[in-house]
Scaffold this active site. Structure first.
Site, PDB file in Angstrom:
ATOM      1  N   SER A  14       0.861  -1.177   0.000  1.00 51.93           N
ATOM      2  CA  SER A  14       0.000   0.000   0.000  1.00 51.93           C
ATOM      3  C   SER A  14       0.894   1.223   0.000  1.00 51.93           C
ATOM      4  O   SER A  14       2.049   1.159   0.442  1.00 51.93           O
ATOM      5  CB  SER A  14      -0.853  -0.019   1.276  1.00 51.93           C
ATOM      6  OG  SER A  14      -1.433   1.232   1.534  1.00 51.93           O
ATOM      7  N   TYR A  33      -0.910  -1.838  10.385  1.00 51.78           N
ATOM      8  CA  TYR A  33      -1.118  -1.928   8.942  1.00 51.78           C
ATOM      9  C   TYR A  33       0.104  -1.396   8.196  1.00 51.78           C
ATOM     10  O   TYR A  33       0.637  -2.059   7.297  1.00 51.78           O
ATOM     11  CB  TYR A  33      -2.380  -1.146   8.548  1.00 51.78           C
ATOM     12  CG  TYR A  33      -2.705  -1.253   7.081  1.00 51.78           C
ATOM     13  CD1 TYR A  33      -3.414  -2.341   6.594  1.00 51.78           C
ATOM     14  CD2 TYR A  33      -2.313  -0.261   6.183  1.00 51.78           C
ATOM     15  CE1 TYR A  33      -3.725  -2.444   5.249  1.00 51.78           C
ATOM     16  CE2 TYR A  33      -2.623  -0.357   4.831  1.00 51.78           C
ATOM     17  CZ  TYR A  33      -3.329  -1.451   4.371  1.00 51.78           C
ATOM     18  OH  TYR A  33      -3.620  -1.552   3.044  1.00 51.78           O
ATOM     19  N   ALA A  34       0.570  -0.199   8.564  1.00 49.62           N
ATOM     20  CA  ALA A  34       1.724   0.397   7.882  1.00 49.62           C
ATOM     21  C   ALA A  34       2.975  -0.450   8.084  1.00 49.62           C
ATOM     22  O   ALA A  34       3.777  -0.613   7.159  1.00 49.62           O
ATOM     23  CB  ALA A  34       1.955   1.824   8.369  1.00 49.62           C
ATOM     24  N   ALA A  35       3.146  -1.002   9.283  1.00 47.66           N
ATOM     25  CA  ALA A  35       4.315  -1.849   9.541  1.00 47.66           C
ATOM     26  C   ALA A  35       4.282  -3.112   8.680  1.00 47.66           C
ATOM     27  O   ALA A  35       5.305  -3.510   8.105  1.00 47.66           O
ATOM     28  CB  ALA A  35       4.388  -2.216  11.023  1.00 47.66           C
ATOM     29  N   ALA A  36       3.113  -3.729   8.582  1.00 48.87           N
ATOM     30  CA  ALA A  36       2.997  -4.941   7.755  1.00 48.87           C
ATOM     31  C   ALA A  36       3.242  -4.626   6.289  1.00 48.87           C
ATOM     32  O   ALA A  36       3.929  -5.383   5.582  1.00 48.87           O
ATOM     33  CB  ALA A  36       1.615  -5.570   7.943  1.00 48.87           C
ATOM     34  N   LYS A  37       2.695  -3.516   5.817  1.00 48.74           N
ATOM     35  CA  LYS A  37       2.879  -3.151   4.414  1.00 48.74           C
ATOM     36  C   LYS A  37       4.319  -2.732   4.139  1.00 48.74           C
ATOM     37  O   LYS A  37       4.864  -3.027   3.068  1.00 48.74           O
ATOM     38  CB  LYS A  37       1.892  -2.053   4.004  1.00 48.74           C
ATOM     39  CG  LYS A  37       0.439  -2.494   4.081  1.00 48.74           C
ATOM     40  CD  LYS A  37       0.178  -3.758   3.279  1.00 48.74           C
ATOM     41  CE  LYS A  37      -1.261  -4.186   3.311  1.00 48.74           C
ATOM     42  NZ  LYS A  37      -1.526  -5.370   2.492  1.00 48.74           N
TER      43      LYS A  37
END
Length: 141
Positions: A14, A33-37
């Protein structure tokens, strides 16, 4: 894929993968979410480098908001959300163009990614020293 002499790996991240430092109040809380992406982005870019001299192609797709049912359908109510079909089409076109990173809505992707790579290179090469930076050794340290 290596044994078969062909293959393509596409992961989906993303644009929020690049948002860790953003304090824009319009961006939702997004730590996990940002860490996973960001991990997906880093994994795919590193894998692409390791497979660069092989017949296996690697790409990470980094769309902005996509009009899907994810997040209780929030993407469907945002007028500037991209359609899933357009994201898939951009990914396939990006593969034909040899793109490792595909940001479907970013017009001048090459300039942005060149700047990102230059900043990453400066951080890694500049920070990889045997002594502390001066700000950690002065009188206030």
């Amino acid at each position: 894929m290596l044994a078969a002499g062909e293959g393509t790996i596409v992961t989906v991240a993303s644009l929020l993968a690049f948002s860790a430092g953003s304090m824009d109040p319009r961006v939702p809380r997004r730590t996990l979410y940002a860490a996973a992406k960001a991990a997906t982005l880093g994994f795919t870019r590193t894998l692409a480098g390791e497979l660069a001299d092989t017949p296996v192609r690697v790409q990470v797709v980094c769309p902005g908001v996509v009009a899907t049912d994810w997040n209780s359908g929030a993407g469907r109510s945002i007028p500037w959300a991209m359609s899933p079909e357009d994201v898939a089409s951009a990914s396939l076109t990006g593969l034909r163009l040899g793109e490792t990173i595909c940001a479907p809505g970013l017009e001048d992707q090459d300039a942005a990614l060149d700047a990102l790579l230059a900043a990453e290179t400066a951080l890694v090469t500049g920070g990889n020293q045997s002594t502390l930076a001066a700000r950690y050794t002065g009188p206030r340290a």
